[in-house]
Design a protein around this motif. Structure first.
Motif, PDB file in Angstrom:
ATOM      1  N   ILE A  35       0.845  -1.206   0.000  1.00 44.63           N
ATOM      2  CA  ILE A  35       0.000   0.000   0.000  1.00 44.63           C
ATOM      3  C   ILE A  35       0.877   1.251   0.000  1.00 44.63           C
ATOM      4  CG2 ILE A  35      -1.674   1.327   1.366  1.00 44.63           C
ATOM      5  CD1 ILE A  35      -2.781  -1.460   2.316  1.00 44.63           C
ATOM      6  N   VAL A  36       1.901   1.272   0.862  1.00 47.86           N
ATOM      7  CA  VAL A  36       2.830   2.420   0.880  1.00 47.86           C
ATOM      8  C   VAL A  36       3.507   2.556  -0.480  1.00 47.86           C
ATOM      9  CG1 VAL A  36       4.881   3.430   1.937  1.00 47.86           C
ATOM     10  CG2 VAL A  36       3.217   2.235   3.376  1.00 47.86           C
ATOM     11  N   GLN A 221       0.604   3.181  11.335  1.00 48.01           N
ATOM     12  CA  GLN A 221      -0.572   2.855  12.155  1.00 48.01           C
ATOM     13  C   GLN A 221      -1.020   4.045  13.001  1.00 48.01           C
ATOM     14  OE1 GLN A 221       1.762   0.741  11.395  1.00 48.01           O
ATOM     15  NE2 GLN A 221       0.914  -1.313  11.119  1.00 48.01           N
ATOM     16  N   ASP A 222      -0.081   4.934  13.344  1.00 46.00           N
ATOM     17  CA  ASP A 222      -0.441   6.157  14.068  1.00 46.00           C
ATOM     18  C   ASP A 222      -1.147   7.149  13.150  1.00 46.00           C
ATOM     19  OD1 ASP A 222       0.587   5.348  16.516  1.00 46.00           O
ATOM     20  OD2 ASP A 222       2.487   6.408  16.292  1.00 46.00           O
ATOM     21  N   LEU A 223      -0.552   7.435  12.011  1.00 39.97           N
ATOM     22  CA  LEU A 223      -1.098   8.500  11.151  1.00 39.97           C
ATOM     23  C   LEU A 223      -2.431   8.096  10.531  1.00 39.97           C
ATOM     24  CD1 LEU A 223      -0.722   8.458   7.694  1.00 39.97           C
ATOM     25  CD2 LEU A 223       1.615   8.160   8.412  1.00 39.97           C
ATOM     26  N   LEU A 224      -2.685   6.768  10.404  1.00 40.76           N
ATOM     27  CA  LEU A 224      -3.967   6.311   9.861  1.00 40.76           C
ATOM     28  C   LEU A 224      -4.992   6.007  10.944  1.00 40.76           C
ATOM     29  CD1 LEU A 224      -2.786   3.963   6.951  1.00 40.76           C
ATOM     30  CD2 LEU A 224      -3.532   6.350   6.827  1.00 40.76           C
ATOM     31  N   GLY A 225      -4.640   6.277  12.216  1.00 44.75           N
ATOM     32  CA  GLY A 225      -5.595   6.060  13.299  1.00 44.75           C
ATOM     33  C   GLY A 225      -5.906   4.601  13.548  1.00 44.75           C
ATOM     34  N   MET A 226      -4.907   3.726  13.338  1.00 43.77           N
ATOM     35  CA  MET A 226      -5.128   2.285  13.522  1.00 43.77           C
ATOM     36  C   MET A 226      -4.713   1.796  14.906  1.00 43.77           C
ATOM     37  SD  MET A 226      -3.677   0.990   9.851  1.00 43.77           S
ATOM     38  CE  MET A 226      -3.932  -0.761  10.094  1.00 43.77           C
ATOM     39  N   ASP A 229      -3.585   2.221  21.355  1.00 44.32           N
ATOM     40  CA  ASP A 229      -3.065   2.183  22.722  1.00 44.32           C
ATOM     41  C   ASP A 229      -2.475   3.515  23.203  1.00 44.32           C
ATOM     42  OD1 ASP A 229      -3.770  -0.398  22.429  1.00 44.32           O
ATOM     43  OD2 ASP A 229      -1.825  -1.282  22.844  1.00 44.32           O
ATOM     44  N   PHE A 230      -1.971   4.329  22.279  1.00 36.44           N
ATOM     45  CA  PHE A 230      -1.163   5.471  22.708  1.00 36.44           C
ATOM     46  C   PHE A 230      -1.076   6.453  21.553  1.00 36.44           C
ATOM     47  CE2 PHE A 230       3.407   7.039  22.915  1.00 36.44           C
ATOM     48  CZ  PHE A 230       3.194   7.938  23.950  1.00 36.44           C
ATOM     49  N   LYS A 231      -1.346   7.745  21.815  1.00 36.07           N
ATOM     50  CA  LYS A 231      -1.224   8.757  20.758  1.00 36.07           C
ATOM     51  C   LYS A 231      -0.321   9.888  21.238  1.00 36.07           C
ATOM     52  CE  LYS A 231      -3.837  12.037  17.921  1.00 36.07           C
ATOM     53  NZ  LYS A 231      -3.076  13.215  18.313  1.00 36.07           N
ATOM     54  N   PRO A 232       0.934   9.904  20.760  1.00 35.22           N
ATOM     55  CA  PRO A 232       1.831  11.000  21.137  1.00 35.22           C
ATOM     56  C   PRO A 232       1.316  12.351  20.630  1.00 35.22           C
ATOM     57  CG  PRO A 232       3.019   9.207  20.042  1.00 35.22           C
ATOM     58  CD  PRO A 232       1.555   8.955  19.853  1.00 35.22           C
ATOM     59  N   LYS A 233       1.757  13.422  21.239  1.00 30.74           N
ATOM     60  CA  LYS A 233       1.357  14.782  20.854  1.00 30.74           C
ATOM     61  C   LYS A 233       1.629  15.064  19.384  1.00 30.74           C
ATOM     62  CE  LYS A 233       2.849  19.603  21.494  1.00 30.74           C
ATOM     63  NZ  LYS A 233       1.582  20.276  21.220  1.00 30.74           N
ATOM     64  N   PHE A 234       2.738  14.510  18.857  1.00 31.23           N
ATOM     65  CA  PHE A 234       3.146  14.868  17.491  1.00 31.23           C
ATOM     66  C   PHE A 234       2.402  14.097  16.405  1.00 31.23           C
ATOM     67  CE2 PHE A 234       6.294  11.758  19.102  1.00 31.23           C
ATOM     68  CZ  PHE A 234       6.127  10.740  18.167  1.00 31.23           C
ATOM     69  N   VAL A 235       1.510  13.187  16.800  1.00 31.04           N
ATOM     70  CA  VAL A 235       0.798  12.376  15.802  1.00 31.04           C
ATOM     71  C   VAL A 235      -0.485  13.066  15.369  1.00 31.04           C
ATOM     72  CG1 VAL A 235      -0.490  10.237  15.421  1.00 31.04           C
ATOM     73  CG2 VAL A 235       1.748  10.153  16.528  1.00 31.04           C
ATOM     74  N   LYS A 236      -0.612  13.288  14.065  1.00 29.47           N
ATOM     75  CA  LYS A 236      -1.876  13.743  13.480  1.00 29.47           C
ATOM     76  C   LYS A 236      -2.531  12.543  12.801  1.00 29.47           C
ATOM     77  CE  LYS A 236      -3.865  16.783   9.980  1.00 29.47           C
ATOM     78  NZ  LYS A 236      -3.661  17.876   9.018  1.00 29.47           N
ATOM     79  N   HIS A 237      -3.838  12.374  13.001  1.00 33.77           N
ATOM     80  CA  HIS A 237      -4.565  11.309  12.301  1.00 33.77           C
ATOM     81  C   HIS A 237      -4.997  11.844  10.927  1.00 33.77           C
ATOM     82  CE1 HIS A 237      -5.737   9.039  16.256  1.00 33.77           C
ATOM     83  NE2 HIS A 237      -4.522   8.757  15.838  1.00 33.77           N
ATOM     84  N   ALA A 239      -6.243   9.828   8.685  1.00 29.53           N
ATOM     85  CA  ALA A 239      -7.402   8.993   8.378  1.00 29.53           C
ATOM     86  C   ALA A 239      -7.751   8.270   9.666  1.00 29.53           C
ATOM     87  CB  ALA A 239      -7.071   7.994   7.266  1.00 29.53           C
ATOM     88  N   ASN A 240      -8.941   7.660   9.705  1.00 32.90           N
ATOM     89  CA  ASN A 240      -9.337   6.911  10.901  1.00 32.90           C
ATOM     90  C   ASN A 240      -9.683   5.484  10.493  1.00 32.90           C
ATOM     91  OD1 ASN A 240     -10.004   6.142  13.444  1.00 32.90           O
ATOM     92  ND2 ASN A 240     -11.635   7.637  13.747  1.00 32.90           N
ATOM     93  N   ILE A 241      -8.652   4.738  10.131  1.00 36.27           N
ATOM     94  CA  ILE A 241      -8.831   3.396   9.580  1.00 36.27           C
ATOM     95  C   ILE A 241      -9.331   2.416  10.634  1.00 36.27           C
ATOM     96  CG2 ILE A 241      -7.659   1.490   8.382  1.00 36.27           C
ATOM     97  CD1 ILE A 241      -7.884   4.037   6.715  1.00 36.27           C
TER      98      ILE A 241
END
Length: 283
Positions: A35-36, A221-226, A229-237, A239-241
């Protein structure tokens, strides 16, 4: 797509010199890598973050070289047009220069990834120099280094004081002198990354390091909202897969219970005459 051209080690410096930004995500399996590969993202890291994302650990420390090889191989197969970085896990390079070279050789030979990445600042510079002299493409990683996070109190922003900021910049300069072709800088104030950019010539690849870097890095998995368990401050979603996957799974479950799936469209509908179980002449 179809016209994606794979970056080379030399392109990292070329892109920086031209002021051309690029992006860098993760993959740990063939499907995600493919996919990438169809996206415009130029780089995949098969990170030891697979410890948390794929294996369910709460740290990267238990990840082994065998784990890394197992996950890097299918990513290389799935993303032939994308530059692939193989992470060197904790304990695979901190014993000696020889151990580091042997680990990097093994990862490169057994997976055909394009380079290896290891954590550490000036303390790791002699090891990196030995690896580069042995013909290995090495990417550095400073700032918040997950493998040794417990030694500085867990996942915290690094370089937040004048002294620690200066030390980070000196670490970056030491890595550059040791021969890295690029370095990941994680969890540092934007102003520190900017100062680093001004003192270091090799590309700075930032994750939680603000806008003044050559490349932005996020875990897929962070940037796609997958990853839940944990979302650091610097992560923008972007997408919300995860929510979409749960929705799809629940719909499959619902249609299974109601009998709405499978319809004839999703069934094999050939008429077959099945002989009687009793056969001719038997009752």
């Amino acid at each position: 797509m179809g016209n994606k051209k794979k970056m080379t080690v030399l392109d990292f410096q070329k892109y920086k010199d031209e002021g051309r930004k690029f992006s860098f995500v993760t993959a740990y399996d063939y499907t995600t890598a493919s996919i990438v590969n169809e996206s415009d993202c130029e780089i995949i890291l098969v990170g030891d973050s697979l410890g948390m994302i794929m294996l369910g650990y709460n740290t990267t420390v238990p990840v082994t070289v065998d784990d890394m090889i197992h996950h890097i191989r299918p990513v290389v197969k799935g993303a032939p047009d994308t530059f692939i970085i193989g992470d060197m896990p904790f304990g695979s390079y901190n014993v000696s220069k020889e151990q580091a070279i042997e680990t990097a050789n093994r990862i490169t030979k057994e997976t055909l990834c394009d380079c290896v990445k290891l954590e550490g600042g000036a303390n790791m510079a002699p090891t990196i120099r030995a690896m580069v002299d042995a013909g290995i493409n090495v990417m550095g990683h400073i700032g918040m280094t997950p493998q040794t996070a417990t030694s500085f109190g867990g996942f915290k922003v690094q370089g937040g004081t004048p002294e620690s900021a200066r030390k980070l910049i000196e670490d970056a300069k030491a890595l550059e002198a040791a021969g890295v072709f690029a370095m990941v800088v994680e969890c540092v104030p934007s102003v520190v990354a900017k100062a680093m950019q001004e003192e270091v010539h090799v590309p700075i690849l930032g994750i939680g390091a603000g806008p003044y870097v050559d490349c932005q890095v996020l875990v897929t998995q962070d940037l796609l909202g997958m990853y839940g368990d944990f979302k650091p401050k610097f992560v923008k979603h972007f997408a919300n897969i995860r929510a979409e996957m749960i929705k799809g799974l629940n719909l499959f479950h619902e249609e299974t219970l109601s009998g709405a799936f499978p319809t004839p469209e999703y069934s094999f509908n050939k008429a077959v005459e099945i002989p009687s179980v009793y056969g001719p002449g038997n009752n």
